[in-house]
Design a protein around this motif. Structure first.
Motif, PDB file in Angstrom:
ATOM      1  N   SER A   1      -7.303   5.811   6.301  1.00 21.68           N
ATOM      2  CA  SER A   1      -6.233   6.753   5.951  1.00 21.68           C
ATOM      3  C   SER A   1      -6.349   7.263   4.514  1.00 21.68           C
ATOM      4  N   GLU A   2      -7.156   6.601   3.686  1.00 19.86           N
ATOM      5  CA  GLU A   2      -7.298   7.051   2.293  1.00 19.86           C
ATOM      6  C   GLU A   2      -8.482   8.001   2.113  1.00 19.86           C
TER       7      GLU A   2
ATOM      8  N   LYS B   1       0.855  -1.193   0.000  1.00 21.78           N
ATOM      9  CA  LYS B   1       0.000   0.000   0.000  1.00 21.78           C
ATOM     10  C   LYS B   1       0.888   1.239   0.000  1.00 21.78           C
TER      11      LYS B   1
ATOM     12  N   THR C   1       0.446   7.179   2.334  1.00 25.67           N
ATOM     13  CA  THR C   1      -0.200   8.463   2.022  1.00 25.67           C
ATOM     14  C   THR C   1       0.121   9.503   3.101  1.00 25.67           C
TER      15      THR C   1
END
Lengths: 251, 251
Positions: free
Chosen positions: B185-186, A112, A115
């Motif tokens: 978190s996205e 992943k 971010t």
């Protein structure tokens, strides 16, 4: 009597206060602290509001050897525990290089992207160290006497497991239980007498209703195992004298 | 925006702090307060130590419309909530004639003696009224804005059931849940944007791991049902745009 080590626990999260999520960390951390020779002296649960967290952190860290917090260290906008602890200590929030490396490794491993919001989990109050997280990537944080941990119970469990034996504490509190089908209101005077006669013990009674009868488990707690055993023995004798059959270990 | 009514909850008992007993009253009372239009703003858990209870009672009753306490109103020597609340209010402890009558009736009915320790449960801070206890004989107690209730969850439940609809509150907080297999978190930025665009809402995200995938339930809370629904709808659209299928009602 030896020094008593105490800890407070601050639980941060609207979801606990609204009743949406059943807390499991009080009992889990309370039991674990007993084994570390540290007594859980107070718990506060506050909402995800910066000033409320700051106020509670300052009140609790001053009066105890340790302050544990759970919740509010994830990636989302209401995760403000790091900011609140930094504000309480009057230090800036900085990125911890090792935490960043841990997150990079973790997200690379699970394929992943790291971010910006996930990277928030590398933010710490300046001067902080990390608490390893064996379950998911983001570490806990320790600064001064404040231990910031995740709120999700099995992740919290992994963090406290790693801290076992690393905290200075006193002698673990030992407890000995004696049960009896005795209404607690009938053995009131006996409990007081036993506690008085065995300085350093605390006696709790926990009533129940089972097999159609009322009764209670009586729990003697002390730092000294021999003292707890002696008080429990005296309690069992006292219960017998009053006509109640004592059951060692509890009912 | 309408007035916000708040309550604090003070849980009294060594058995909760030691981890021996799993607390259930925070969630039970938090949910019930939502229905009364009252927000649970803070919880404290303190040991059976008079000064600690007095200090917490005074801190919490001042900052909230209501203070609820659970625990410490039974017949045994560590049941000192009444004494602590009386000390906090600087009033004497007196016997409440109606409470005594209730206890006399209850123990006569079950064929037991009203011993001096059981009679302790008729003691109240001067000026107090009673909260009926439909489960076991001893009533709860209300004085000023302080509601003292039993700690055993099903007895507490009976007491709050009887108080339903009797407390002045605001509009009940409504919550609408949307779930998605979206890592929180996205969708961090989306959550902030939704909350900003719908003033008067609070947005919580509750991550989970199920069916081998991470995701979260997103809960919109507001006093206004239409506002909560609008924010939830906008959130669902936003999730779709990011490529996550929203599930109304949560996952």
């Amino acid at each position: 009597m030896s020094k008593t080590w105490t800890a407070a626990l601050l639980i941060i999260g609207d979801e606990i206060l609204s009743g949406r999520t059943q807390d499991k960390n009080v009992a889990q951390i309370g039991k674990w602290l007993n084994l570390q020779g540290i007594r859980l002296s107070e718990v506060r649960i506050v909402p995800d509001v910066l000033e409320r967290i700051v106020e509670a952190v300052n009140a609790l860290r001053a009066g105890n050897n340790y302050l544990f917090t759970t919740g509010g260290i994830g990636p989302t906008h209401d995760d403000i525990t790091v900011d609140a602890v930094a504000a309480a200590l009057d230090v800036p929030v900085v990125e911890h290089p090792e935490a960043r490396a841990m997150l990079e490794g973790y997200y690379a491993k699970i394929g992943k992207e790291l971010t910006p919001s996930r990277l928030r989990m590398a933010r710490v109050p300046k001067g902080a160290d990390l608490i390893p997280n064996p379950v998911s990537g983001a570490p806990g944080i320790v600064v001064e006497n404040i231990y910031m941990m995740a709120g999700i119970p099995h992740i919290t469990a992994g963090m406290i497991e790693g801290l076992s034996g690393t905290l200075e504490g006193g002698r673990p509190l030992v407890s000995v239980t004696v049960g009896a089908f005795a209404p607690e209101s009938e053995v009131f005077e006996l409990l007081i007498a036993i506690e008085k006669a065995h300085e350093g013990t605390q006696l709790g009674s926990y009533p129940f209703f089972k097999e159609g009868k009322v009764g209670a488990n009586f729990v003697v707690r002390a730092e000294d195992e021999g003292l707890a055993a002696a008080a429990a023995k005296a309690l069992a004798s006292g219960l017998s004298e009053l006509g109640y059959e004592p059951t060692p270990g509890g009912l």
